[in-house]
Scaffold this motif. Structure first.
Motif: not given
Length: 131
Positions: A1-29
């Motif tokens: 297998m050339a690329k597994g899901y762990k590799d794909m997740l690591a690549e995505a994590d390096a490119l995408v900003q992740s946010v927490t539920g606490d941060e987003m709960a304050a932005r529900l409205d």
């Protein structure tokens, strides 16, 4: 297998900003934020969803985002920040990367809906569909 899901997740994590539920709960409205639930409809019916979230099944995402697709959803053409979430955060990380590559301002919510619900944040019921 050339690329597994762990590799794909690591690549995505390096490119995408992740946010927490606490941060987003304050932005529900916040009109500038759209919560996008990419879970299977059965998961929504069983667990509920974040109030006001837009459901976009993971399998249709590319088609719903692309304005040239016959399945395009105008919601994705709005100039907003789209916060993707799934049950635990893996699918949403990959979805946010895809959306970002398609030109959308995308984030992924760490811990997904499971963490959101576990920490007592608001949950809306999804009606069950018959037939």
């Amino acid at each position: 297998m050339a690329k597994g899901y762990k590799d794909m997740l690591a690549e995505a994590d390096a490119l995408v900003q992740s946010v927490t539920g606490d941060e987003m709960a304050a932005r529900l409205d916040d009109d500038g934020v759209v919560f996008v639930d990419i879970r299977d409809p059965r998961e929504l019916e069983r667990e509920g969803l974040i109030p006001g979230a837009f459901h976009a099944p993971r399998g249709m995402l590319e088609f719903w985002i692309d304005p040239e697709s016959p399945y395009h959803k105008p919601r994705f053409a709005e100039p907003k920040t789209f916060v993707f979430y799934c049950a635990s955060g893996w699918r949403s990380l990959l979805a946010a990367r895809l959306a970002q590559e398609m030109g959308i301002e995308a984030r992924s919510m760490l811990g997904g809906f499971g963490e959101w619900k576990k920490t007592g944040k608001p949950v809306a019921a999804r009606e069950k569909h018959s037939g």
